[in-house]
Design a protein around this motif. Structure first.
Motif, mmCIF file in Angstrom:
data_model
loop_
_atom_site.group_PDB
_atom_site.id
_atom_site.type_symbol
_atom_site.label_atom_id
_atom_site.label_comp_id
_atom_site.label_asym_id
_atom_site.label_seq_id
_atom_site.Cartn_x
_atom_site.Cartn_y
_atom_site.Cartn_z
ATOM 1 N N UNK A 57 0.313 -3.058 -10.184
ATOM 2 C CA UNK A 57 0.152 -2.525 -8.830
ATOM 3 C C UNK A 57 0.133 -3.685 -7.845
ATOM 4 N N UNK A 58 0.971 -3.585 -6.797
ATOM 5 C CA UNK A 58 1.032 -4.620 -5.766
ATOM 6 C C UNK A 58 0.773 -3.959 -4.417
ATOM 7 N N UNK A 59 -0.182 -4.511 -3.672
ATOM 8 C CA UNK A 59 -0.485 -4.026 -2.326
ATOM 9 C C UNK A 59 -0.157 -5.151 -1.353
ATOM 10 N N UNK A 60 0.757 -4.899 -0.425
ATOM 11 C CA UNK A 60 1.166 -5.919 0.545
ATOM 12 C C UNK A 60 0.806 -5.467 1.943
ATOM 13 N N UNK A 61 0.348 -6.399 2.729
ATOM 14 C CA UNK A 61 0.035 -6.127 4.120
ATOM 15 C C UNK A 61 0.823 -7.095 4.986
ATOM 16 N N UNK A 62 1.581 -6.560 5.940
ATOM 17 C CA UNK A 62 2.390 -7.391 6.815
ATOM 18 C C UNK A 62 2.307 -6.840 8.231
ATOM 19 N N UNK A 73 5.498 0.902 -13.885
ATOM 20 C CA UNK A 73 5.043 1.239 -15.225
ATOM 21 C C UNK A 73 6.169 0.866 -16.170
ATOM 22 N N UNK A 74 5.882 -0.002 -17.124
ATOM 23 C CA UNK A 74 6.871 -0.422 -18.099
ATOM 24 C C UNK A 74 6.408 0.028 -19.481
#
Length: 81
Positions: A57-62, A73-74
Motif C-alpha cells: 500500500x502506497x499513500x502519496x500526498x502532493x 496485490x501480488x
C-alpha cells in the motif's frame, strides 16, 4: 519463456467488488486451476494449494496533483504437476 497479459481499466467501486468477489470464487472453486478474466480474454492458470501473497500500500500526498493511494496485490505459486 514468460507470457504477460495485461489490462488497464477504470471500474466503479461496485464493479471492482464484483470482479474481486468472482475472482475469489474462482480460486475457491478451481478444481484443476483458475480461469482469470483479463480484459477481453481469460487466462487459465494451474492449480496449487499454497499461494504466496504480497500486499503493498502506497499513500502519496502532493500539493500539485492531490492525494493518491495505490494497493498492489501480488500472488504467485508453482502449479502442481
Amino acid at each position: 519463456m514468460a507470457e504477460r497479459t495485461t489490462s488497464d481499466e477504470v471500474m466503479s467501486r461496485s464493479e471492482l467488488a464484483t470482479y474481486l468477489s468472482e475472482l475469489s470464487q474462482r480460486f475457491e472453486d478451481g478444481g484443476d486451476g483458475v480461469d482469470v478474466p483479463v480484459g477481453n480474454k481469460t487466462v487459465s492458470l494451474g492449480r496449487s494449494d499454497d499461494v504466496s501473497v504480497s500486499v503493498d500500500v502506497v499513500e502519496r500526498s502532493s500539493r500539485l496533483r492531490g492525494n493518491r493511494e495505490t494497493v498492489t496485490v501480488t500472488m504467485s505459486w508453482k502449479p502442481e504437476s
